[in-house]
Design a protein around this motif. Structure first.
Motif, PDB file in Angstrom:
ATOM      1  N   TYR A   1      39.881 -21.188  17.257  1.00 13.92           N
ATOM      2  CA  TYR A   1      40.629 -19.934  17.327  1.00 13.92           C
ATOM      3  C   TYR A   1      40.739 -19.324  15.933  1.00 13.92           C
ATOM      4  O   TYR A   1      41.058 -20.033  14.972  1.00 13.92           O
ATOM      5  CB  TYR A   1      42.008 -20.166  17.932  1.00 13.92           C
ATOM      6  CG  TYR A   1      41.941 -20.410  19.420  1.00 13.92           C
ATOM      7  CD1 TYR A   1      41.468 -21.612  19.942  1.00 13.92           C
ATOM      8  CD2 TYR A   1      42.339 -19.419  20.322  1.00 13.92           C
ATOM      9  CE1 TYR A   1      41.380 -21.822  21.302  1.00 13.92           C
ATOM     10  CE2 TYR A   1      42.275 -19.625  21.687  1.00 13.92           C
ATOM     11  CZ  TYR A   1      41.786 -20.833  22.181  1.00 13.92           C
ATOM     12  OH  TYR A   1      41.699 -21.030  23.528  1.00 13.92           O
TER      13      TYR A   1
ATOM     14  N   THR B   1      39.748  -8.683  26.338  1.00 13.66           N
ATOM     15  CA  THR B   1      38.378  -9.116  26.053  1.00 13.66           C
ATOM     16  C   THR B   1      38.342 -10.468  25.358  1.00 13.66           C
ATOM     17  O   THR B   1      37.264 -10.956  25.018  1.00 13.66           O
ATOM     18  CB  THR B   1      37.672  -8.081  25.170  1.00 13.66           C
ATOM     19  OG1 THR B   1      38.368  -7.976  23.922  1.00 13.66           O
ATOM     20  CG2 THR B   1      37.637  -6.722  25.852  1.00 13.66           C
ATOM     21  N   TYR B   2      39.490 -11.087  25.149  1.00  7.09           N
ATOM     22  CA  TYR B   2      39.577 -12.336  24.419  1.00  7.09           C
ATOM     23  C   TYR B   2      40.084 -13.464  25.317  1.00  7.09           C
ATOM     24  O   TYR B   2      40.529 -13.241  26.425  1.00  7.09           O
ATOM     25  CB  TYR B   2      40.561 -12.192  23.247  1.00  7.09           C
ATOM     26  CG  TYR B   2      40.054 -11.363  22.095  1.00  7.09           C
ATOM     27  CD1 TYR B   2      40.009  -9.974  22.184  1.00  7.09           C
ATOM     28  CD2 TYR B   2      39.637 -11.962  20.922  1.00  7.09           C
ATOM     29  CE1 TYR B   2      39.546  -9.220  21.120  1.00  7.09           C
ATOM     30  CE2 TYR B   2      39.185 -11.210  19.850  1.00  7.09           C
ATOM     31  CZ  TYR B   2      39.143  -9.837  19.962  1.00  7.09           C
ATOM     32  OH  TYR B   2      38.691  -9.093  18.906  1.00  7.09           O
ATOM     33  N   THR B   3      40.038 -14.649  24.760  1.00  3.40           N
ATOM     34  CA  THR B   3      40.813 -15.758  25.288  1.00  3.40           C
ATOM     35  C   THR B   3      42.090 -15.838  24.471  1.00  3.40           C
ATOM     36  O   THR B   3      42.046 -15.858  23.237  1.00  3.40           O
ATOM     37  CB  THR B   3      40.062 -17.088  25.178  1.00  3.40           C
ATOM     38  OG1 THR B   3      38.964 -17.086  26.079  1.00  3.40           O
ATOM     39  CG2 THR B   3      40.983 -18.256  25.528  1.00  3.40           C
TER      40      THR B   3
ATOM     41  N   CYS C   1      43.991 -16.378  19.412  1.00  2.00           N
ATOM     42  CA  CYS C   1      42.957 -15.800  20.258  1.00  2.00           C
ATOM     43  C   CYS C   1      41.575 -16.034  19.664  1.00  2.00           C
ATOM     44  O   CYS C   1      41.427 -16.259  18.463  1.00  2.00           O
ATOM     45  CB  CYS C   1      43.207 -14.322  20.517  1.00  2.00           C
ATOM     46  SG  CYS C   1      42.914 -13.251  19.111  1.00  2.00           S
ATOM     47  N   ASN C   2      40.598 -15.992  20.530  1.00  2.74           N
ATOM     48  CA  ASN C   2      39.201 -16.023  20.116  1.00  2.74           C
ATOM     49  C   ASN C   2      38.364 -15.434  21.231  1.00  2.74           C
ATOM     50  O   ASN C   2      38.889 -14.972  22.245  1.00  2.74           O
ATOM     51  CB  ASN C   2      38.756 -17.460  19.764  1.00  2.74           C
ATOM     52  CG  ASN C   2      38.682 -18.372  20.973  1.00  2.74           C
ATOM     53  OD1 ASN C   2      38.772 -17.942  22.119  1.00  2.74           O
ATOM     54  ND2 ASN C   2      38.522 -19.661  20.723  1.00  2.74           N
ATOM     55  N   LYS C   3      37.065 -15.435  21.027  1.00  3.16           N
ATOM     56  CA  LYS C   3      36.183 -14.850  22.033  1.00  3.16           C
ATOM     57  C   LYS C   3      35.464 -15.886  22.874  1.00  3.16           C
ATOM     58  O   LYS C   3      34.750 -15.531  23.815  1.00  3.16           O
ATOM     59  CB  LYS C   3      35.160 -13.927  21.353  1.00  3.16           C
ATOM     60  CG  LYS C   3      35.777 -12.665  20.789  1.00  3.16           C
ATOM     61  CD  LYS C   3      34.701 -11.693  20.319  1.00  3.16           C
ATOM     62  CE  LYS C   3      35.310 -10.383  19.863  1.00  3.16           C
ATOM     63  NZ  LYS C   3      34.282  -9.415  19.437  1.00  3.16           N
TER      64      LYS C   3
ATOM     65  N   ARG D   1      41.389 -16.974  29.854  1.00  7.29           N
ATOM     66  CA  ARG D   1      40.222 -16.115  29.610  1.00  7.29           C
ATOM     67  C   ARG D   1      40.386 -14.904  30.523  1.00  7.29           C
ATOM     68  O   ARG D   1      40.128 -14.969  31.729  1.00  7.29           O
ATOM     69  CB  ARG D   1      38.935 -16.857  29.917  1.00  7.29           C
ATOM     70  CG  ARG D   1      38.696 -18.026  29.002  1.00  7.29           C
ATOM     71  CD  ARG D   1      37.295 -18.567  29.144  1.00  7.29           C
ATOM     72  NE  ARG D   1      36.303 -17.615  28.654  1.00  7.29           N
ATOM     73  CZ  ARG D   1      35.001 -17.860  28.600  1.00  7.29           C
ATOM     74  NH1 ARG D   1      34.541 -19.025  29.013  1.00  7.29           N
ATOM     75  NH2 ARG D   1      34.162 -16.960  28.147  1.00  7.29           N
TER      76      ARG D   1
ATOM     77  N   SER E   1      38.938 -12.046  30.887  1.00  5.88           N
ATOM     78  CA  SER E   1      37.810 -11.351  31.512  1.00  5.88           C
ATOM     79  C   SER E   1      37.437 -11.968  32.846  1.00  5.88           C
ATOM     80  O   SER E   1      36.900 -11.285  33.718  1.00  5.88           O
ATOM     81  CB  SER E   1      36.605 -11.357  30.572  1.00  5.88           C
ATOM     82  OG  SER E   1      36.210 -12.693  30.288  1.00  5.88           O
TER      83      SER E   1
ATOM     84  N   ARG F   1      43.323  -5.144  18.755  1.00  5.76           N
ATOM     85  CA  ARG F   1      42.329  -5.154  19.816  1.00  5.76           C
ATOM     86  C   ARG F   1      43.052  -5.467  21.117  1.00  5.76           C
ATOM     87  O   ARG F   1      44.052  -6.163  21.126  1.00  5.76           O
ATOM     88  CB  ARG F   1      41.259  -6.227  19.565  1.00  5.76           C
ATOM     89  CG  ARG F   1      40.383  -5.998  18.357  1.00  5.76           C
ATOM     90  CD  ARG F   1      39.347  -4.924  18.613  1.00  5.76           C
ATOM     91  NE  ARG F   1      38.524  -4.677  17.442  1.00  5.76           N
ATOM     92  CZ  ARG F   1      37.399  -5.323  17.178  1.00  5.76           C
ATOM     93  NH1 ARG F   1      36.966  -6.236  18.027  1.00  5.76           N
ATOM     94  NH2 ARG F   1      36.713  -5.051  16.100  1.00  5.76           N
TER      95      ARG F   1
END
Length: 122
Positions: A109, A31-33, A98-100, A52, A54, A27
């Motif tokens: 994470y 779009t992630y952290t 990573c995570n959202k 972050r 975004s 991915r």
């Protein structure tokens, strides 16, 4: 699922610099952290830095603020951790994650690399 591979660790003298890389696949990381954590022998995993993407906000642990910088290259899907002014207490295995949702808690994470060893000699 995002696959993460760290590189760039090594042995450096106190006061020196290293740049860690984290290549992400599966991915786009925009779009992630994306976070960096570290774990020294006998110690818990601790937060180092996160971005972050975004909203372009970076966060750093107090112990590294002013010395470490997190950045990224969207075209290469790679995140970097530039580490300057290294100290012996920075010695640890460094992990990319990573995570959202962001944050500094390692348990938030859900994707992790295998880590890269950083050793700082005095």
């Amino acid at each position: 699922q995002v696959q993460l591979v760290e590189s760039g660790g090594g042995l450096v003298q106190a006061g020196g610099s290293l740049r860690l890389s984290c290549a992400a696949s599966g991915r786009t990381f925009s779009t992630y952290t994306m976070g960096w954590f570290r774990q020294a022998p006998g110690k818990e995993r601790e937060f180092v830095a996160a971005m972050r993407w975004s909203i372009g906000i970076a966060d750093y642990a107090g112990s590294v603020k002013g010395r470490f910088t997190i950045s990224g290259d969207n075209a290469k899907n790679t995140v970097y951790l530039q580490m300057n002014g290294l100290k012996p207490e920075d010695t640890a295995v460094y992990y990319c994650a990573c995570n959202k949702i962001g944050g500094s808690n390692w348990y938030d994470y859900d994707s992790w690399g295998r880590g890269t060893q950083v050793t700082v000699s005095s």
